[in-house]
Write an enzyme that holds these catalytic residues in place. Structure first.
Site, PDB file in Angstrom:
ATOM      1  CE  LYS A  12      -3.728  -1.820   2.910  1.00  0.00           C
ATOM      2  NZ  LYS A  12      -4.575  -1.185   4.193  1.00  0.00           N
ATOM      3  CG  ASP A  69      -9.813  -1.746   6.841  1.00  0.00           C
ATOM      4  OD1 ASP A  69      -8.697  -2.134   7.297  1.00  0.00           O
ATOM      5  OD2 ASP A  69     -10.533  -2.407   6.996  1.00  0.00           O
ATOM      6  CG  PHE A 153      -0.003  -5.709  -1.860  1.00  0.00           C
ATOM      7  CD1 PHE A 153       0.225  -4.400  -2.686  1.00  0.00           C
ATOM      8  CD2 PHE A 153      -0.687  -5.644  -0.789  1.00  0.00           C
ATOM      9  CE1 PHE A 153      -0.978  -3.369  -2.451  1.00  0.00           C
ATOM     10  CE2 PHE A 153      -1.718  -4.799  -0.731  1.00  0.00           C
ATOM     11  CZ  PHE A 153      -1.839  -3.629  -1.280  1.00  0.00           C
ATOM     12  CE  LYS A 176      -3.047  -2.731  -6.794  1.00  0.00           C
ATOM     13  NZ  LYS A 176      -2.524  -3.490  -5.715  1.00  0.00           N
TER      14      LYS A 176
HETATM   15  P1  ITT Z   1      -2.758  -2.040   7.304  1.00  0.00           P
HETATM   16  O1  ITT Z   1      -3.926  -2.181   8.250  1.00  0.00           O
HETATM   17  O2  ITT Z   1      -1.373  -1.906   8.162  1.00  0.00           O
HETATM   18  O3  ITT Z   1      -2.799  -1.043   6.269  1.00  0.00           O
HETATM   19  P2  ITT Z   1      -3.121  -4.436   5.993  1.00  0.00           P
HETATM   20  O4  ITT Z   1      -2.397  -5.393   5.284  1.00  0.00           O
HETATM   21  O5  ITT Z   1      -3.429  -5.183   7.414  1.00  0.00           O
HETATM   22  O6  ITT Z   1      -2.129  -3.141   6.721  1.00  0.00           O
HETATM   23  P3  ITT Z   1      -6.021  -4.379   5.822  1.00  0.00           P
HETATM   24  O7  ITT Z   1      -6.183  -4.506   6.841  1.00  0.00           O
HETATM   25  O8  ITT Z   1      -6.529  -3.239   4.648  1.00  0.00           O
HETATM   26  O9  ITT Z   1      -4.216  -3.869   5.498  1.00  0.00           O
HETATM   27  O10 ITT Z   1      -6.124  -5.484   5.095  1.00  0.00           O
HETATM   28  C1  ITT Z   1      -6.341  -5.619   3.632  1.00  0.00           C
HETATM   29  C2  ITT Z   1      -5.838  -6.976   3.002  1.00  0.00           C
HETATM   30  O11 ITT Z   1      -6.440  -7.194   1.653  1.00  0.00           O
HETATM   31  C3  ITT Z   1      -4.486  -6.822   2.636  1.00  0.00           C
HETATM   32  O12 ITT Z   1      -3.579  -7.592   3.565  1.00  0.00           O
HETATM   33  C4  ITT Z   1      -4.072  -7.642   1.364  1.00  0.00           C
HETATM   34  O13 ITT Z   1      -4.037  -8.825   1.311  1.00  0.00           O
HETATM   35  C5  ITT Z   1      -5.650  -7.383   0.681  1.00  0.00           C
HETATM   36  N1  ITT Z   1      -5.361  -6.359  -0.154  1.00  0.00           N
HETATM   37  C6  ITT Z   1      -5.825  -5.142   0.208  1.00  0.00           C
HETATM   38  N2  ITT Z   1      -5.463  -4.145  -1.079  1.00  0.00           N
HETATM   39  C7  ITT Z   1      -5.059  -4.990  -1.976  1.00  0.00           C
HETATM   40  C8  ITT Z   1      -4.373  -4.657  -3.180  1.00  0.00           C
HETATM   41  O14 ITT Z   1      -4.360  -3.501  -3.772  1.00  0.00           O
HETATM   42  N3  ITT Z   1      -3.938  -5.888  -4.024  1.00  0.00           N
HETATM   43  C9  ITT Z   1      -3.989  -7.149  -3.258  1.00  0.00           C
HETATM   44  N4  ITT Z   1      -4.389  -7.491  -2.151  1.00  0.00           N
HETATM   45  C10 ITT Z   1      -4.931  -6.361  -1.557  1.00  0.00           C
HETATM   46 NA    NA Z   2      -4.657  -4.364   8.747  1.00  0.00          NA
END
Ligand code: ITT
Ligand code: NA
Length: 199
Positions: A12, A69, A153, A176
Site C-alpha cells: 500500500k 482499509d 502484493f 495499477k
Molecule cells: P494496514 O492495516 O497496516 O494498512 P493490512 O495489510 O493489514 O495493512 P488491511 O487491514 O486493509 O491492510 O487488509 C487488507 C488485506 O487485503 C491486505 O492484507 C491484502 O492482503 C488485501 N489487499 C488490500 N488491497 C490490496 C491490493 O491492492 N492488492 C492485493 N491485495 C490487497
Molecule cells: Na490491517
C-alpha cells in the site's frame, strides 16, 4: 506538507507514495514510526476499521493521517474474505491467504469466479475526528486458478482484470494506480484533501 498514511503494509505504501509524489507531497507511513502501538481492527466494516486507524494515529502524532482499509469480496464465497482479507488463512501472510482462496474456489468455473476489490479511505485531522473525510473505491475482476505476475502484493497475482487482460500483479505501480480500488477511492477524494490539509 507531510501526510502520514496509517499503514504498515509496504505494498500500500508504495502505491500511495507514487500517487502523492505526482502531487509533490511527501508521505510517511507507520513503517517510519516503529514505536507506535498496534491498532486493533475491531470494527465490523471497512469504514470502522479505517477510522480506528486514522483517528488513533492522528491523535498520537498530531498530524493529518490517511488510513486505508481494504479487502477482497468473492461472489461465490458470499463476499468473503471481505474485512477479514488480511487474515483469511488465520495469519497475515499473502502466500497462505492466496492458497486458502484457491482452495475454497476449487472446481468453481471461471465465469463464477467474479470478485470485487474494495478500499475505504479515512482522512483524519488531529483532534477533530468528527471532520473525517471518508471515500470508497471498487474494481471488479475474476479470481484465476493460477497466479500470474510478480508486482503488487496480497491477492494481486490472482486478481484478473478482463479489460486489461492482466492480473493486478502484471501491472506496474503506475498502471495499477490508474485502475485500482485504491486509486478510485483517491480519485473520489478529488481535491478535497488539498484544502483539508491546509487548515
Ligand atoms: P494496514 O492495516 O497496516 O494498512 P493490512 O495489510 O493489514 O495493512 P488491511 O487491514 O486493509 O491492510 O487488509 C487488507 C488485506 O487485503 C491486505 O492484507 C491484502 O492482503 C488485501 N489487499 C488490500 N488491497 C490490496 C491490493 O491492492 N492488492 C492485493 N491485495 C490487497
Ligand atoms: Na490491517
Amino acid at each position: 506538507q507531510t501526510i502520514v498514511i496509517a499503514t504498515k503494509n509496504p505494498g500500500k505504501a508504495r502505491e500511495f507514495e507514487s500517487v502523492f509524489a505526482a502531487e509533490g507531497i511527501q508521505i510517511k507511513t507507520l513503517l517510519d514510526y516503529p514505536e507506535l502501538p498496534n491498532i486493533d481492527e475491531t470494527g465490523s466494516t471497512f469504514e470502522e476499521n479505517a477510522r480506528l486507524k486514522a483517528d488513533q494515529i492522528a491523535a498520537i502524532l498530531h498530524l493529518p493521517v490517511l488510513a486505508d482499509d481494504s479487502g477482497l469480496m468473492v461472489d461465490e464465497l458470499g463476499g468473503r474474505p471481505g474485512i477479514y482479507s488480511a487474515r483469511f488463512s488465520g495469519d497475515h501472510n499473502d502466500a497462505g491467504n492466496n492458497a486458502k482462496l484457491l482452495y475454497e474456489l476449487t472446481g468453481v468455473p471461471a465465469e463464477k469466479r467474479t470478485a470485487t476489490f474494495h478500499t475505504t479511505l479515512v482522512f483524519a485531522k488531529p483532534d477533530r475526528p468528527d471532520e473525517d473525510l471518508v471515500v470508497e473505491g471498487n474494481v471488479k475482476g475474476q479470481i484465476l486458478g493460477i497466479p500470474r505476475g510478480d508486482n503488487g502484493f496480497g491477492y494481486d497475482p490472482l486478481f484478473y482484470v478482463p479489460e486489461l487482460d492482466a492480473t493486478m500483479a502484471q501491472l506496474t505501480v503506475e498502471q495499477k494506480n490508474k485502475i485500482s480500488h485504491r486509486a478510485k477511492a483517491i480519485e473520489n477524494l478529488e481535491d478535497k484533501w488539498k484544502e483539508w490539509i491546509k487548515d
